[in-house]
Design a protein around this motif. Structure first.
Motif, PDB file in Angstrom:
ATOM      1  N   LEU A 273     100.943  94.597  92.307  1.00 49.22           N
ATOM      2  CA  LEU A 273     102.296  93.979  92.411  1.00 49.22           C
ATOM      3  C   LEU A 273     102.582  93.059  90.887  1.00 49.22           C
ATOM      4  CD1 LEU A 273     101.438  90.605  93.986  1.00 49.22           C
ATOM      5  CD2 LEU A 273     101.777  92.521  95.970  1.00 49.22           C
ATOM      6  N   ALA A 274     103.640  92.208  90.695  1.00 44.37           N
ATOM      7  CA  ALA A 274     103.854  91.338  89.387  1.00 44.37           C
ATOM      8  C   ALA A 274     104.383  90.989  89.458  1.00 44.37           C
ATOM      9  CB  ALA A 274     102.987  92.164  88.320  1.00 44.37           C
ATOM     10  N   PHE A 275     104.697  89.404  89.200  1.00 42.90           N
ATOM     11  CA  PHE A 275     106.227  88.757  88.892  1.00 42.90           C
ATOM     12  C   PHE A 275     106.072  88.365  87.674  1.00 42.90           C
ATOM     13  CE2 PHE A 275     106.232  86.198  92.930  1.00 42.90           C
ATOM     14  CZ  PHE A 275     107.807  86.597  93.317  1.00 42.90           C
TER      15      PHE A 275
ATOM     16  N   LEU B  50     111.772  87.549  88.448  1.00 47.07           N
ATOM     17  CA  LEU B  50     111.839  89.801  88.985  1.00 47.07           C
ATOM     18  C   LEU B  50     110.038  90.051  89.545  1.00 47.07           C
ATOM     19  CD1 LEU B  50     113.947  92.036  86.983  1.00 47.07           C
ATOM     20  CD2 LEU B  50     114.499  91.257  88.937  1.00 47.07           C
ATOM     21  N   LEU B  51     109.708  90.664  90.668  1.00 48.20           N
ATOM     22  CA  LEU B  51     108.184  90.840  91.030  1.00 48.20           C
ATOM     23  C   LEU B  51     108.267  92.081  91.411  1.00 48.20           C
ATOM     24  CD1 LEU B  51     105.948  90.607  93.027  1.00 48.20           C
ATOM     25  CD2 LEU B  51     107.049  90.414  94.418  1.00 48.20           C
TER      26      LEU B  51
ATOM     27  N   ARG C  41     109.110  99.671  92.962  1.00 48.85           N
ATOM     28  CA  ARG C  41     110.188  99.031  93.152  1.00 48.85           C
ATOM     29  C   ARG C  41     110.532  97.185  92.283  1.00 48.85           C
ATOM     30  NH1 ARG C  41     110.546 100.700  99.724  1.00 48.85           N
ATOM     31  NH2 ARG C  41     112.086 102.850  98.357  1.00 48.85           N
ATOM     32  N   LEU C  42     111.744  96.922  91.759  1.00 46.96           N
ATOM     33  CA  LEU C  42     111.759  95.477  91.277  1.00 46.96           C
ATOM     34  C   LEU C  42     112.313  94.351  91.983  1.00 46.96           C
ATOM     35  CD1 LEU C  42     112.869  95.732  87.341  1.00 46.96           C
ATOM     36  CD2 LEU C  42     110.480  95.762  88.885  1.00 46.96           C
ATOM     37  N   TRP C  43     112.317  93.606  92.579  1.00 47.76           N
ATOM     38  CA  TRP C  43     113.232  92.736  93.675  1.00 47.76           C
ATOM     39  C   TRP C  43     113.396  91.086  93.091  1.00 47.76           C
ATOM     40  CZ3 TRP C  43     112.868  94.786  98.526  1.00 47.76           C
ATOM     41  CH2 TRP C  43     112.135  96.158  98.862  1.00 47.76           C
ATOM     42  N   SER C  44     114.226  90.413  93.314  1.00 47.10           N
ATOM     43  CA  SER C  44     114.887  89.017  92.987  1.00 47.10           C
ATOM     44  C   SER C  44     114.748  88.664  94.146  1.00 47.10           C
ATOM     45  CB  SER C  44     116.082  88.969  92.821  1.00 47.10           C
ATOM     46  OG  SER C  44     116.115  89.575  90.766  1.00 47.10           O
TER      47      SER C  44
ATOM     48  N   TYR D 215     102.771 104.536  81.570  1.00 48.76           N
ATOM     49  CA  TYR D 215     103.777 104.494  81.456  1.00 48.76           C
ATOM     50  C   TYR D 215     104.380 102.708  81.220  1.00 48.76           C
ATOM     51  CZ  TYR D 215     103.638 108.651  84.683  1.00 48.76           C
ATOM     52  OH  TYR D 215     103.436 109.803  85.064  1.00 48.76           O
ATOM     53  N   VAL D 216     105.188 103.032  80.099  1.00 47.97           N
ATOM     54  CA  VAL D 216     105.800 102.115  79.993  1.00 47.97           C
ATOM     55  C   VAL D 216     107.320 102.074  79.958  1.00 47.97           C
ATOM     56  CG1 VAL D 216     106.627  99.843  77.879  1.00 47.97           C
ATOM     57  CG2 VAL D 216     103.827 101.216  77.970  1.00 47.97           C
ATOM     58  N   LEU D 217     107.711 100.806  81.095  1.00 45.63           N
ATOM     59  CA  LEU D 217     108.913 101.132  81.513  1.00 45.63           C
ATOM     60  C   LEU D 217     110.462  99.329  80.861  1.00 45.63           C
ATOM     61  CD1 LEU D 217     109.008 102.208  85.042  1.00 45.63           C
ATOM     62  CD2 LEU D 217     108.533 103.445  83.150  1.00 45.63           C
ATOM     63  N   LYS D 218     111.216  99.463  80.113  1.00 48.95           N
ATOM     64  CA  LYS D 218     112.219  99.105  79.681  1.00 48.95           C
ATOM     65  C   LYS D 218     113.056  98.262  81.264  1.00 48.95           C
ATOM     66  CE  LYS D 218     114.518  97.060  75.921  1.00 48.95           C
ATOM     67  NZ  LYS D 218     115.805  97.747  74.680  1.00 48.95           N
ATOM     68  N   ALA D 219     113.139  97.163  81.179  1.00 46.61           N
ATOM     69  CA  ALA D 219     113.641  96.515  82.352  1.00 46.61           C
ATOM     70  C   ALA D 219     115.038  95.947  81.965  1.00 46.61           C
ATOM     71  CB  ALA D 219     113.303  94.992  83.144  1.00 46.61           C
ATOM     72  N   ASP D 220     116.506  96.621  82.111  1.00 44.81           N
ATOM     73  CA  ASP D 220     117.807  96.315  81.387  1.00 44.81           C
ATOM     74  C   ASP D 220     118.509  96.306  82.759  1.00 44.81           C
ATOM     75  OD1 ASP D 220     117.685  98.086  81.274  1.00 44.81           O
ATOM     76  OD2 ASP D 220     117.497  98.604  79.143  1.00 44.81           O
TER      77      ASP D 220
END
Length: 409
Positions: free
Chosen positions: A343-345, A351-352, A362-365, A404-409
């Protein structure tokens, strides 16, 4: 909110560590077999493959980037809440950055620790080995760059003054960026299992965590660097200026992880028993949270120091550390269908990212009533989750050796 694939690359073995360069332009990835790959963030092109360590690489750490202000600025107007004895040398005693301590290279400096008992330093722009610090025969498993007492930040365009903490078995070393030993501490009672530098307010730019311009009620913190060192049975706080023990906190069990809150108030351990323990070193206060399903190996604070994310079961637990802290409060539970394995903020946003053994990320707020923002299924379980410095990209290392490198948008 979406997580979309930016690029992927394959290593020759299990991904043991990932680390972004300070400018975010390069991702370093180490495999348990030893080699270290350097990938361009923009397109995933492999810039260099470094030989790493014989028998295997364990840890990576980039030297920090430049600071925007000088230590001298903060010390010209000391906080009356901080005892003068904790402030370290006065500004008149600070010495400037010198090339013998902080050699310039043609690119960013990367340190690696391995099963050969050594720390190696690499010029990542040239893809070349610079020097090796041989620490003994025990594996070098933990690396952490921290500030240097009594050294003035040279300002933009120069490397940040920093010292590298490296542990090998029971021994803790502070190394200069040229590979020389700044100090070797007395051996710990047991094998060192975690390291963490206390965040320190170093300037008056309004951007340093805990700075009065960004936080009207900062946590008083000493300007002398302090590193927390964990082993079975205790956590010791060592001063980085005179190399003396500041405090020691007994804990009668194994400790797997350490994390400071960004404001420097909370020191947290993830434990074998299984539990999470919190200290407020400035107040000699402590809290304890138990009831986890398994050992707690994963900890992450958000950038505000309010939210603490912990692993230790099928759910990621989110504790509210505002005010007097989480004791007596119920944590928010962020569910997975398999045990959480990373896990990582984000660095400066909210976003976590969490990952579980079934390959789900998974991404969380955490502050939202409906916190789940995105879910992706990976082909294998994650070994590491690391956000890029600008929080645009999430790097994921996997058990099958894929990055893997994912883009968060």
């Amino acid at each position: 909110m979406n997580l979309t694939k930016h690029w992927a690359a394959t290593l020759d073995d299990y991904v043991i560590d990932l680390a972004w360069s300070p400018d975010g332009a390069t991702l370093a990835a180490a495999s348990t077999a030893g080699p270290i790959s350097l990938f361009a963030t923009a397109d995933g092109a492999k810039r260099h493959e470094l030989p790493g360590h014989e028998n295997g690489t364990n840890a990576l750490a980039w030297r920090p980037g430049c600071q925007k202000s000088e230590v001298r600025d903060q010390r010209s107007a000391p906080d009356p809440a901080i005892p003068s004895s904790a402030l370290g040398p006065p500004a008149s005693d600070l010495r400037p950055l010198t090339s013998d301590l902080w050699p310039l290279t043609s690119g960013s400096l990367l340190a690696s620790g391995g099963q050969d008992g050594a720390v190696k330093f690499w010029d990542t722009a040239a893809g070349q080995h610079i020097t090796t610090a041989k620490l003994g025969t025990a594996w070098v498993e933990h690396l952490a760059w921290g500030p240097v007492a009594g050294v003035v930040d040279p300002g933009p365009g120069s490397p940040s003054p920093a010292t590298l903490a490296a542990s090998a078995g029971r021994d803790l070393f502070l190394l200069n960026p040229d590979g020389s030993t700044r100090h070797q501490f007395k051996p710990a009672p047991k094998t060192i299992t975690a390291l963490a530098w206390q965040p320190v307010a170093i300037g008056d730019s309004g951007q340093a965590t805990g700075d009065r311009k960004s936080n009207p009620s900062p946590v008083p913190r000493p300007l002398s660097p302090v590193i927390a060192v964990a082993c079975f049975g205790s956590v010791c706080l060592w001063r980085g200026d005179d190399f003396t023990a500041q405090k020691e906190f007994p804990y009668n069990n194994g400790i797997h992880a350490l994390a400071w809150s960004p404001d420097g108030k909370w020191l947290v351990s993830g434990n074998q028993d299984p539990s999470v323990h919190l200290w407020i070193p400035a107040e000699d206060a402590e809290l304890h949270m138990s009831g986890y399903e398994s050992k707690v190996k994963y900890l992450s604070f958000d950038h505000t120091s309010r939210w603490l994310a912990t692993g230790g079961g099928r759910d990621a637990c989110i504790w509210d550390c505002s005010g007097n802290g989480p004791e007596g409060r119920e944590p928010a539970m962020l569910p997975h269908d398999a045990p959480v394995c990373a896990l990582a903020f984000q660095n400066t946003h909210g976003l976590l990212a969490t990952a579980s053994q079934d390959g789900v990320v998974r991404l969380w707020s955490p502050e939202r009533q409906q916190p789940l923002r995105a879910t992706v299924k990976m082909p294998a379980a994650a070994t590491k989750l690391v956000w890029s410095p600008d929080d645009r990209y999430l790097a994921i290392g996997s058990e099958k050796g894929t990055v893997y490198v994912l883009k968060a948008d």
